[in-house]
Design an enzyme around this catalytic site. Sequence first.
Site, PDB file in Angstrom:
ATOM      1  N   ALA A  70       0.815  -1.219   0.000  1.00 46.99           N
ATOM      2  CA  ALA A  70       0.000   0.000   0.000  1.00 46.99           C
ATOM      3  C   ALA A  70       0.848   1.267   0.000  1.00 46.99           C
ATOM      4  CB  ALA A  70      -0.947  -0.005   1.192  1.00 46.99           C
ATOM      5  N   ASN A 150      -5.386   3.240  11.508  1.00 50.72           N
ATOM      6  CA  ASN A 150      -4.514   2.154  11.942  1.00 50.72           C
ATOM      7  C   ASN A 150      -4.060   2.273  13.392  1.00 50.72           C
ATOM      8  OD1 ASN A 150      -3.060   4.439  10.665  1.00 50.72           O
ATOM      9  ND2 ASN A 150      -1.241   3.344  11.346  1.00 50.72           N
ATOM     10  N   GLN A 179      -6.573  -1.121   6.434  1.00 53.06           N
ATOM     11  CA  GLN A 179      -7.084  -1.746   7.660  1.00 53.06           C
ATOM     12  C   GLN A 179      -8.548  -2.146   7.555  1.00 53.06           C
ATOM     13  OE1 GLN A 179      -5.347  -2.753  10.135  1.00 53.06           O
ATOM     14  NE2 GLN A 179      -3.414  -1.678   9.851  1.00 53.06           N
ATOM     15  N   HIS A 199      -0.317  -8.204   3.291  1.00 52.07           N
ATOM     16  CA  HIS A 199       0.101  -8.739   4.595  1.00 52.07           C
ATOM     17  C   HIS A 199      -0.776  -8.271   5.757  1.00 52.07           C
ATOM     18  CE1 HIS A 199       2.345  -5.334   6.625  1.00 52.07           C
ATOM     19  NE2 HIS A 199       2.181  -4.838   5.420  1.00 52.07           N
ATOM     20  N   THR A 235       9.038  -6.122 -14.348  1.00 51.28           N
ATOM     21  CA  THR A 235       8.513  -7.459 -14.630  1.00 51.28           C
ATOM     22  C   THR A 235       7.443  -7.849 -13.610  1.00 51.28           C
ATOM     23  OG1 THR A 235      10.634  -8.112 -15.572  1.00 51.28           O
ATOM     24  CG2 THR A 235       9.127  -9.880 -14.945  1.00 51.28           C
ATOM     25  N   CYS A 321       4.943   1.592  11.680  1.00 49.21           N
ATOM     26  CA  CYS A 321       5.659   2.533  10.812  1.00 49.21           C
ATOM     27  C   CYS A 321       6.115   3.776  11.563  1.00 49.21           C
ATOM     28  CB  CYS A 321       4.763   2.942   9.640  1.00 49.21           C
ATOM     29  SG  CYS A 321       4.267   1.550   8.616  1.00 49.21           S
TER      30      CYS A 321
END
Length: 378
Positions: A70, A150, A179, A199, A235, A321
């Site tokens: 994200a 969050n 979230q 995740h 890729t 974070c």
Amino acid sequence: MIYLDNAATTKPNQAVLDSFLKVSEKAYYNANSPHQMGLQSEKILLQAKSRVKEMLNLNKNADIIFTSGATESNNIALKGIALRKKQFANVIITSVLEHPSVLEVMRYLETQGFILKYVNVTPNGQIDINHLEQLMTDNVGLVTCMYVNNVMGQIQPIKEIGSLLKQYPKAHFHVDGVQALGKIPMQLENVNSVSFSGHKFNGLKGQGILIIDNKEKIEPTVFGGGQEYGIRSGTVNLAMNVSLVKAMEIAIQNLNELNHRLSRYNKVIRESLSQYKGVYINSPENSAPHILNIAFPGVKGEVLVNAFSKLDIMVSTTSACSSKREKLNEVLLAMDIEDNRIEGSVRLSMGETTTEKDIEQFKDKFKLIYAQIKELLK
């Protein structure tokens, strides 16, 4: 070990791991190669994108861009959309509630000549719709708002914001949905773009997705081989992308059951903590069920995390974070919560792997933690 830091990351679902391994072994070809196996890989990629639209009830013309998470999705969307609109709508509206992957982009764009405005936050930690309406003009090109906070878990009024912005055709509405997916029912009508990270709902780290109603709205900021419509060159990681869709599928299928179960756990924890003098619950009652922010005024959050860890309970201070930064959390400051409550706050966050046994053990071990710190509480 009682893991209560699911808002930071979740345990990968076995079916997601199996999906990643299967595609890595059987369809490892480059989806941009012109040969038969490359074309087959491209077909798998397009099928995965179609499945996303189907699961989220999106317009069939919506564009799906797979990313590394994200943070990248937010950067691609916010920078790309802002750049497209700079000449005719250079005002951006956000709030201090946002994740660093949004706020830091906002601050960067401000240095590039954009006018940044912050919408007020209500005492319960939601966007003030009335103030947003006052800020809106025809010069607003971008409004961004997270779906679920969050740090505290507040559910933002996404539907109401979307309805308001319909009156301003120049304004693009971007939502950070990290979230929300798999935790609460989502309404994406009138949302122009939304970002997710695998995740956070039992997928893998390094999996992300950006959904936008029209890819032509984004000015590319990464250049290369032209993959993902030229917006995210590089890729294609087919195994990551397919297994992300598998994680989304499981999360959406299990939404109602998980929401009900975590709501029950949330209520049990709230009732249990209410018995302890000097302990406060920062998260409003109507927040998303998986996040619970609690405060111990007089005790530093880092001390609390260590105390919990010693009893094998994993919690965090604010968000993974920003937990290592020294300044007080902006979300809690915006809600006018006292400094000592902010300094002494920790976040419990539950998920698919949280069990009733975990909650009962948490209640028992909390008694021991409280005994250690109760003399310090103010």
